[in-house]
Scaffold this active site. Structure first.
Site, PDB file in Angstrom:
ATOM      1  N   LYS A  22       0.838  -1.206   0.000  1.00 55.34           N
ATOM      2  CA  LYS A  22       0.000   0.000   0.000  1.00 55.34           C
ATOM      3  C   LYS A  22       0.869   1.251   0.000  1.00 55.34           C
ATOM      4  O   LYS A  22       0.571   2.232  -0.683  1.00 55.34           O
ATOM      5  CB  LYS A  22      -0.919  -0.042   1.229  1.00 55.34           C
ATOM      6  N   GLY A  69      -5.700   7.526   5.717  1.00 57.14           N
ATOM      7  CA  GLY A  69      -4.809   8.577   6.201  1.00 57.14           C
ATOM      8  C   GLY A  69      -3.719   8.944   5.209  1.00 57.14           C
ATOM      9  O   GLY A  69      -3.409  10.124   5.012  1.00 57.14           O
ATOM     10  N   ARG A  98      -7.885  13.408  13.140  1.00 59.26           N
ATOM     11  CA  ARG A  98      -6.457  13.155  12.918  1.00 59.26           C
ATOM     12  C   ARG A  98      -5.768  14.434  12.444  1.00 59.26           C
ATOM     13  O   ARG A  98      -6.155  15.019  11.433  1.00 59.26           O
ATOM     14  CB  ARG A  98      -6.266  12.014  11.903  1.00 59.26           C
ATOM     15  N   SER A 144       5.128  12.482  11.605  1.00 66.81           N
ATOM     16  CA  SER A 144       4.799  11.354  10.738  1.00 66.81           C
ATOM     17  C   SER A 144       5.526  11.486   9.405  1.00 66.81           C
ATOM     18  O   SER A 144       5.551  12.563   8.787  1.00 66.81           O
ATOM     19  CB  SER A 144       3.288  11.305  10.484  1.00 66.81           C
ATOM     20  N   GLN A 146       4.587  10.505   6.697  1.00 67.29           N
ATOM     21  CA  GLN A 146       3.647  10.788   5.601  1.00 67.29           C
ATOM     22  C   GLN A 146       3.603  12.279   5.270  1.00 67.29           C
ATOM     23  O   GLN A 146       3.405  12.655   4.112  1.00 67.29           O
ATOM     24  CB  GLN A 146       2.252  10.263   5.951  1.00 67.29           C
ATOM     25  N   SER A 172      11.061   7.185  11.389  1.00 68.02           N
ATOM     26  CA  SER A 172      10.510   6.597  10.162  1.00 68.02           C
ATOM     27  C   SER A 172      11.389   6.842   8.940  1.00 68.02           C
ATOM     28  O   SER A 172      10.898   7.111   7.838  1.00 68.02           O
ATOM     29  CB  SER A 172       9.089   7.131   9.898  1.00 68.02           C
ATOM     30  N   ASP A 292       3.956   0.110  12.251  1.00 66.78           N
ATOM     31  CA  ASP A 292       2.762  -0.643  11.851  1.00 66.78           C
ATOM     32  C   ASP A 292       2.802  -2.118  12.246  1.00 66.78           C
ATOM     33  O   ASP A 292       1.781  -2.807  12.170  1.00 66.78           O
ATOM     34  CB  ASP A 292       2.542  -0.532  10.340  1.00 66.78           C
ATOM     35  N   LYS A 390      -9.280  -2.465   4.169  1.00 63.44           N
ATOM     36  CA  LYS A 390      -8.502  -1.229   4.072  1.00 63.44           C
ATOM     37  C   LYS A 390      -7.126  -1.490   3.477  1.00 63.44           C
ATOM     38  O   LYS A 390      -6.619  -0.695   2.688  1.00 63.44           O
ATOM     39  CB  LYS A 390      -8.368  -0.581   5.452  1.00 63.44           C
TER      40      LYS A 390
END
EC number: 2.5.1.19
Length: 407
Positions: A22, A69, A98, A144, A146, A172, A292, A390
């Protein structure tokens, strides 16, 4: 839909094909929107990636990305660069809780036109796409990944590229490196030196190319857990995986050695084998680069009755649910003793696993999948089990195929 897992025994020597990552898929989908000459093979069939594809293709003025997200963060950056387009991007009630202020502030500093529709700092967002004129921005390094990746993915389309400074200790890192590696693969020049990341503007037309997405290592974690909870000699083969992966969760191969699982790389697949009993003490993992897989590891440790301490979990507070609290609540229903802080979780050694307990999943796919392997040790009920779509829509079919007794 609830699923009851009756205490099961694994069929040995099974083979499972897992869909594309993903994380890789969503990055490549955004790059494909910027550079249509890119083709993608082995795309993830997850809800998140399907929503990402639909959102990038839509001409609607309101985009609803539900619980996705990654799509919220990546699309916010992308839409901010789409000159002249006005869009509202929204999501589920949990998505509206969030935080996204860090990313919005960074985009505003680059010249974006973004405003909050409801609550300051949270979706939904009203975005008026425009040419972003500035090219320097800084973020706290522990945010994060992301947010960071969202900025990096659009950077080559900015007139002057992007200089991103990260203040403090970076978390990360593998996800940041994944993004940069994919940019390099399509021909974008980048550098990552100490705390500064630079992405050069793309000034030439990219050649048509096809990129193949590696299968998802996060999804592989549930099979690692299954083998860890099985008898010595049990094995399973899953594909398609690379020994030198871009995905941070590939650290599973090293971590699960502590649970007695060996990983054998065979061409494009991995063969997982239970070779010895798990260590019984001093299991400690720092997971800021792979948060995760924390839920899977916690359930594995509980199922084996071993003590395990995990740190670097601060980002789990703002996922689909507060995953640290959710793990504590649900594992303690099964008889575990769990200690949590804002960024850590400790599973204390346990001798008993209660049976026929219902596990709430909190609209979180990883809660459902992390607890499912316990069906090898006890009968268990997974509430709202279809939430797995998901990230891994065929999860329950694959579990049934390898021997789990599902009702």
């Amino acid at each position: 839909m609830d699923i009851s897992i009756q205490k099961s025994k694994l069929y040995n020597h099974q083979e499972i094909k897992i869909t594309g990552s993903k994380s890789e898929s969503n990055r490549l989908l955004l790059l494909q929107a910027l550079y249509p000459q890119i083709n993608i093979n082995n795309l993830s069939n997850s809800d998140d990636s399907v929503l990402m594809q639909k959102a990038l293709a839509t001409k609607e003025s309101i985009i609803d990305i539900h619980h996705a997200g990654t799509a919220m963060r990546f699309l916010t950056a992308y839409l901010a660069t789409q000159n002249g387009e006005e869009v509202v991007i929204t999501g589920s009630s949990r998505m509206k809780e969030r935080p996204i202020k860090i990313l919005v502030d960074a985009l505003l500093s680059l010249g974006a036109d973004i405003s909050y529709v409801e609550n300051e700092g949270f979706p939904p967002l009203k975005i008026i796409g425009k040419k972003l004129s500035k090219h320097k921005v800084s973020l706290e390094a522990n945010v994060s990944s992301q947010y960071i990746s969202a900025l990096l993915l659009i950077a080559s389309k900015l007139d002057n590229g992007l200089e991103l400074t990260l203040n403090g200790k970076i978390t990360s890192v593998p996800y940041i490196k994944m993004t940069l590696s994919l940019l390099n693969e399509i021909g974008v020049e980048t550098s990552f030196v100490e705390n500064k990341i630079t992405v050069k503007p793309n000034t030439t037309k990219l050649l048509p190319q096809t990129l193949v997405v590696e299968s998802d290592w996060s999804s592989a974690s549930y099979f690692y857990s299954i083998i860890a909870l099985s008898d010595i000699g049990t094995e399973i083969t899953i594909s398609s995986y690379k020994k030198h992966s871009l995905q941070g969760d590939s650290v599973l191969a090293k971590i699960y050695q502590s649970f007695g699982v060996a990983t054998h790389f065979d061409a494009h697949s991995i063969r997982l084998v239970k070779v010895e009993e798990a260590q019984t003490s001093n299991l400690e993992f720092h997971l800021s680069d792979a948060p995760d897989i924390a839920q899977t590891i916690a359930v594995t440790a509980f199922g084996l009755g071993v003590e395990c301490y995990m740190t670097g979990l601060h980002t789990l507070k703002i996922k689909e649910t507060d995953r640290l609290v959710a793990l504590k609540v649900e594992l303690e229903k099964l008889g575990a003793e769990i200690d949590i802080t804002e960024a850590s979780l400790k599973v204390n050694a346990s001798k008993e696993i209660k049976s026929d307990i219902s596990i709430n999943t909190y609209n979180d796919h990883r809660m459902a999948m992390a607890f499912a392997p316990l069906g090898l040790k006890t009968s268990i009920i997974i509430k709202n089990a279809d939430v797995v779509s998901k990230s891994y829509p065929q999860f329950w079919e694959d579990f049934k195929e390898i021997g789990f007794n599902l009702k």
